[in-house]
Design a protein around this motif. Structure first.
Motif, PDB file in Angstrom:
ATOM      1  N   VAL A  33      17.171 -85.432  28.078  1.00 31.12           N
ATOM      2  CA  VAL A  33      17.313 -85.247  26.630  1.00 31.12           C
ATOM      3  C   VAL A  33      18.483 -86.073  26.093  1.00 31.12           C
ATOM      4  O   VAL A  33      18.381 -86.752  25.075  1.00 31.12           O
ATOM      5  CB  VAL A  33      17.482 -83.760  26.290  1.00 31.12           C
ATOM      6  N   SER A  34      19.612 -86.013  26.828  1.00 31.28           N
ATOM      7  CA  SER A  34      20.787 -86.806  26.404  1.00 31.28           C
ATOM      8  C   SER A  34      21.769 -86.919  27.554  1.00 31.28           C
ATOM      9  O   SER A  34      21.768 -86.090  28.476  1.00 31.28           O
ATOM     10  CB  SER A  34      21.476 -86.172  25.186  1.00 31.28           C
ATOM     11  N   VAL A  35      22.608 -87.980  27.500  1.00 32.95           N
ATOM     12  CA  VAL A  35      23.753 -88.152  28.398  1.00 32.95           C
ATOM     13  C   VAL A  35      24.933 -88.491  27.482  1.00 32.95           C
ATOM     14  O   VAL A  35      25.040 -89.608  26.967  1.00 32.95           O
ATOM     15  CB  VAL A  35      23.503 -89.278  29.424  1.00 32.95           C
ATOM     16  N   SER A  36      25.790 -87.497  27.275  1.00 31.73           N
ATOM     17  CA  SER A  36      26.851 -87.676  26.272  1.00 31.73           C
ATOM     18  C   SER A  36      27.968 -86.687  26.540  1.00 31.73           C
ATOM     19  O   SER A  36      27.793 -85.707  27.270  1.00 31.73           O
ATOM     20  CB  SER A  36      26.286 -87.477  24.865  1.00 31.73           C
ATOM     21  N   SER A  37      29.137 -86.986  25.918  1.00 29.70           N
ATOM     22  CA  SER A  37      30.266 -86.068  26.030  1.00 29.70           C
ATOM     23  C   SER A  37      30.084 -84.840  25.144  1.00 29.70           C
ATOM     24  O   SER A  37      30.874 -83.893  25.211  1.00 29.70           O
ATOM     25  CB  SER A  37      31.569 -86.791  25.656  1.00 29.70           C
ATOM     26  N   SER A  38      29.054 -84.838  24.311  1.00 29.15           N
ATOM     27  CA  SER A  38      28.748 -83.673  23.483  1.00 29.15           C
ATOM     28  C   SER A  38      27.276 -83.316  23.669  1.00 29.15           C
ATOM     29  O   SER A  38      26.456 -84.150  24.048  1.00 29.15           O
ATOM     30  CB  SER A  38      29.037 -83.968  22.007  1.00 29.15           C
ATOM     31  N   LEU A  39      26.969 -82.070  23.386  1.00 25.11           N
ATOM     32  CA  LEU A  39      25.597 -81.603  23.576  1.00 25.11           C
ATOM     33  C   LEU A  39      24.745 -81.970  22.380  1.00 25.11           C
ATOM     34  O   LEU A  39      25.222 -81.966  21.238  1.00 25.11           O
ATOM     35  CB  LEU A  39      25.577 -80.085  23.784  1.00 25.11           C
ATOM     36  N   PRO A  40      23.481 -82.281  22.607  1.00 28.33           N
ATOM     37  CA  PRO A  40      22.597 -82.636  21.502  1.00 28.33           C
ATOM     38  C   PRO A  40      22.247 -81.417  20.659  1.00 28.33           C
ATOM     39  O   PRO A  40      22.414 -80.270  21.092  1.00 28.33           O
ATOM     40  CB  PRO A  40      21.371 -83.199  22.212  1.00 28.33           C
ATOM     41  N   ALA A  41      21.772 -81.662  19.462  1.00 34.03           N
ATOM     42  CA  ALA A  41      21.364 -80.574  18.589  1.00 34.03           C
ATOM     43  C   ALA A  41      20.249 -79.779  19.249  1.00 34.03           C
ATOM     44  O   ALA A  41      19.333 -80.333  19.850  1.00 34.03           O
ATOM     45  CB  ALA A  41      20.901 -81.142  17.249  1.00 34.03           C
TER      46      ALA A  41
END
Length: 977
Positions: free
Chosen positions: A197-205
């Motif tokens: 779904v995502s690879v990020s320092s914050s979580l996706p919506a």
């Protein structure tokens, strides 16, 4: 002391009552509700699928099955003077016309029975259809309702194959199937069903951190990774309008179902009224099944016909006799010549003719006939009719006749009821004239009866032929009320009970074509063999004509033909009573109380001339329980006062005794002597023994590998008490009494299922393991108490725990256990009364897939472990050594939770419940199943002080493959000599 281990390669060798030290590895002390499979291990037996409660059945009488083909198979009962029959496919009843001479009352109209029954069966099918529609409507409503509001779901699934890729991060990321992983740099990787779904320092919506599961994944934690479940927001997908539409459809389906149930009850009442009108309370004294004991009734099915035998009935001939011969004679002119021709009646000359040179046949016979015709001599009136070269004479009373004629006084001859040679019979005579041809004066069996038949149809006198006929004044047909009857399936699906139309004796007399041996005796067994119907009576085997099952009389008195009936006796120095038979490739095995015989032939054709009976063996056999066949061998039982033994006959030949073995040699005190049901399935290689009125079934399964046989004894405890059991290929059926009701359950013995209700993520399928299991019963929901009431289609079974398995999916959807499923095993309390039992479960389960049934327990009691050594086909155990068991490792196949009950001497019994979930790998909300595992069970106790029982008491399968024990071993300074 040294540390050792030993592997027991399997557990499917079944029960052995030998001492533990003499048991072969794989044998056990007890095996209850198991099924040995020689490929899949020792399994929990399949559950019993509930088919139906049998309408109007009773728990008494004689039960039997009628297995015609895959679509035409039935279970039947004879009780209270009537037959009742139900379809084995769906349990629906069939109409039975009891025919005549059975006591059917005048109030009975079979047409009304058929009409009301057809209406009732249609109503039952319609109710089932409406229930299916209601379930579908509830499922639609439940899905729409679930999509009304935004919800959240918790996702987590970690999968490993323990193969390290080149990049460590790829290792963790690749096998995180669903959830969130956070690395040391604070970067979150969010995955949903193996999709990043995502690879990020914050979580996706739409995603947030759930429960941290890092401690369960030590490998990740060691590398600085943290693992969390993912809380996923799911938006509403359905509108209020859609909900209203679904609710309206569900309410309509509920109304339709309620109406169908009401109509079904009405139709059942109308049908039961007709059934009551046809109840038989008084049976004619000469009825075939009058006062028949259930054990005296035997059945034999051939296509649409099921023959019914009453072993207590004595066979008799009908009192009707063939016509007596009229007072008649035939005078035949053999030679025309000079001299006197005279006829003497009752010793007095009554006719004469003096033949001269001008005399001919006409003048001689006309003159003689004229002297007698319409004359009264000695108070008797005679007629004389000229017929070709003969005179046909009749009289109002018996008379004697002598004739003289011609130069040698032999030109004229006469006969009345008999003649010495066929050559004396004229070619012209009175139609229907009957005469006995005496071929040998001192022997009766070569005589024959002939009847004249004119060639011209309807002619009273004239040219014709002499044909074999039946002797005068003798009984010639069976009394049909003393012979086996038949149940005949009609084209409309109903059955008719009626006498069989047996062939009459149409040639010969009581000497030349005698009554079959069973006349005047009781028939003890009936069977089919080589296209002949066979009966056993006393020591005699009687077979019908080949291809003519109902004919037990010879074709001709002249010679014995190959297709004639066979009537042959078994004889020894002791009296013989034959009880039953079993066909084999080399002949027919005949079972007596203490001897076995082989009926065979040295020719390709079995005929009266070639059939022979030889003594085969001398084993004691139970006279009341028929022998069975397992395809490659024949089995029979013998009883002691307390126990039952099972024997096996192999390598049956007509020139040497068979090979015989006792199959119960290692369980001499397991099977009680009360056994009265003995069946087999060649397809499944299983023998099953049961007692009517008991819940315990004893089964034997084998695998034949050339000359070696692997075998296993085990027990089943069925729900209810047994009334009848039978196999149909690889399906086992049990007809059981449950209180006052009678129910049918089927058990599928095939372990490979392509349509299992539960599917593991790895692809394996399995059914639930419950007795009386039924899918998606009727249910209602109470919003006030937030409970679902599940209605049982049957009554409760005493002593059994009722279980509801909620598969988690909606009705009609794929029931694969996954993160979307919410499986549950519930044990609600059952309330209600007979015919109306129910159970309340918390929550709204409308539209959800439910399976209900009664739980049963698989139990395998292991023997004490000893260090063993194979010595050819034998095993020796070291009983003098000191062995301390540390643990056992049990390898399992597809299994749910397993309980290991450990009983240590001097220490309270304790249980070790092993779940199937493996460390660091599980699917959230998954049903607790595993395709394979190794269960480690700690022991730490001396082998002689340890008793271990393996228990499977959940609705899920158990597959036990092998056991390895580990421990400390010391020979204690002994060594084998």
């Amino acid at each position: 002391m040294s540390t050792i281990s030993q592997r027991i390669p399997n557990l499917f060798l079944g029960i052995s009552q030998q001492p533990d030290s003499r048991k072969f590895p794989g044998q056990v002390r007890d095996a209850e509700n198991t099924l040995p499979d020689f490929a899949l291990g020792m399994l929990k037996r399949p559950g019993g699928e509930y088919i139906e409660s049998l309408t109007n059945a009773t728990t008494t009488g004689r039960w039997f099955s009628i297995l015609r083909d895959a679509s035409e198979k039935y279970v039947a009962q004879y009780a209270n003077n009537i037959f009742r029959i139900w379809s084995l496919v769906d349990g629906s009843p069939r109409a039975v016309n009891m025919g005549t001479n059975t006591g059917v009352p005048g109030t009975c109209t079979i047409a009304n029975v058929k009409t009301t029954l057809a209406n009732y069966n249609t109503a039952v099918a319609f109710t089932l259809t409406k229930l299916t529609e209601l379930n579908a409507a509830q499922s639609t409503y439940a899905e729409v309702l679930a999509g009304q509001n935004a919800t959240t779901e918790e996702l987590f699934d970690v999968r490993y194959n323990y193969t390290l890729p080149t990049a460590p991060y790829a290792f963790y990321d690749t096998y995180l199937y669903s959830g969130i992983i956070k690395n040391a740099a604070g970067v979150y990787t969010v995955k949903n069903a193996d999709t990043v779904v995502s690879v990020s320092s914050s979580l996706p919506a739409g995603y947030s951190l759930g429960t941290e599961r890092t401690e369960e994944h030590t490998r990740l934690a060691a590398d600085g990774y943290r693992v969390f479940t993912a809380i996923h927001d799911v938006a509403a997908v359905n509108t209020a309008g859609q909900l209203a539409t679904a609710l309206s459809a569900m309410n309509t389906a509920q109304t339709n179902y309620n109406n169908a149930v009401t109509d079904e009850a009405t139709k059942l009442g109308l049908y039961n009224t007709q059934v009551a009108n046809c109840a038989i309370t008084t049976v004619p004294s000469n009825a075939y099944l009058k006062d028949a004991d259930p054990s005296d009734i035997e059945v034999l099915t051939l296509n649409d016909f099921t023959f019914v035998l009453n072993k207590g009935k004595t066979v008799a001939m009908d009192a009707t006799t063939t016509a007596a011969l009229p007072h008649q004679a035939l005078v035949v002119l053999a030679v025309v010549g000079n001299g006197h021709y005279k006829i003497y009646l009752d010793g007095t000359q009554r006719a004469s003719h003096n033949s001269g040179a001008s005399s001919d046949t006409d003048s001689i016979l006309d003159d003689l006939a004229g002297d007698i015709h319409n004359q009264t001599f000695g108070g008797k009136t005679y007629t004389a009719v000229r017929v070709g070269p003969s005179i046909y004479i009749t009289c109002t009373a018996a008379f004697s006749i002598q004739v003289l004629g011609g130069p040698s006084q032999e030109a004229l001859y006469a006969f009345q009821d008999s003649i010495s040679s066929v050559s004396y019979l004229p070619s012209q005579s009175k139609d229907g004239y009957v005469v006995k041809v005496i071929n040998s004066a001192d022997v009766d069996i070569d005589d024959m009866w002939l009847q004249f038949s004119t060639s011209a149809a309807g002619a009273t006198y004239g040219v014709g032929t002499w044909e074999e006929t039946v002797g005068p004044g003798i009984t010639y047909k069976f009394d049909p009320l003393t012979m086996p009857h038949q149940l005949v399936r009609q084209t409309d699906g109903s059955f008719t009970y009626e006498p069989v139309t047996w062939d009459d004796r149409v040639i010969g007399d009581l000497n030349t074509n005698p009554n079959p041996s069973f006349v005047g005796s009781q028939i003890k067994h009936m069977f089919l063999y080589r296209n002949r119907l066979g009966f056993l009576s006393n020591e005699t085997v009687t077979l019908s004509k080949a291809g003519d099952l109902f004919n037990f009389f010879n074709t001709t008195a002249l010679v014995a033909t190959d297709d004639d009936p066979i009537d042959i006796s078994a004889s020894t120095a002791k009296p013989v009573t034959l009880n039953y038979v079993r066909p084999t490739a080399v002949g027919l095995i005949l079972f007596g109380d203490t001897e076995q015989f082989l009926m065979s032939t040295d020719s390709d054709i079995l005929s009266p001339k070639t059939a022979k009976i030889n003594t085969m063996a001398s084993y004691e056999c139970d006279p009341n329980i028929e022998a069975i066949s397992t395809g490659i061998s024949t089995n029979f039982i013998a009883k002691t006062p307390l126990y039952t033994k099972v024997f096996n006959l192999l390598d049956i030949r007509n020139d040497s005794p068979p090979l015989a073995e006792e199959l119960t040699y290692n369980i001499p005190e397991l099977i009680p002597s009360t056994i009265d049901s003995f069946i087999s399935s060649a397809a499944a290689s299983i023998i099953s023994l049961g007692t009517i009125g008991s819940s315990t079934i004893y089964q034997y399964r084998f695998l034949q590998l050339n000359e070696k046989r692997v075998q296993s004894w085990y027990k089943w405890n069925v729900a209810g008490t047994l009334l009848d059991q039978f196999f149909d290929q690889s399906t086992y059926y049990a007809v059981v009494a449950n209180g006052s009701k009678v129910d049918i359950q089927s058990y599928n013995l095939r372990q490979s299922s392509d349509e299992g209700f539960l599917t593991l993520p790895t692809g394996e399928k399995t059914d639930v393991f419950l007795d009386y299991w039924s899918i998606n019963p009727y249910r209602t929901y109470n919003a006030g108490t937030d409970t679902t009431r599940v209605f049982l289609p049957y009554d409760i079974v005493s002593g059994k725990t009722f279980v509801v398995v909620a598969l988690g999916g909606y009705i009609g959807s794929n029931n694969q256990t996954s993160s979307e499923s919410v499986g549950a095993v519930l044990e609600p309390t059952v309330a209600g009364s007979t015919g109306a039992y129910y159970a309340d479960i918390d929550g709204d389960y409308r539209g959800r897939d439910l399976i209900i049934g009664f739980q049963y327990q698989m139990l395998l009691e292991l023997p004490k472990f000893f260090l063993t050594k194979n010595e050819g086909s034998f095993v020796s155990s070291d009983q003098t050594a000191d062995l301390v068991l540390h643990r056992i490792n049990v390898a399992t196949g597809l299994s749910g939770p397993v309980t290991y009950e450990i009983d240590l001497t001097g220490i309270p019994t304790w249980n070790n419940v092993v779940s199937t979930t493996l460390p660091n790998t599980y699917v959230l909300n998954n049903v607790n199943l595993s395709a394979s595992a190794v269960h480690v069970v700690p022991i730490y106790q001396r082998n002689r002080n340890t008793s271990i029982r393996i228990i499977g008491d959940t609705p899920f399968p158990v597959s036990l493959l092998d056991i390895t024990w580990e421990g400390k071993y010391s020979s204690r300074f002994y060594r084998e000599g």
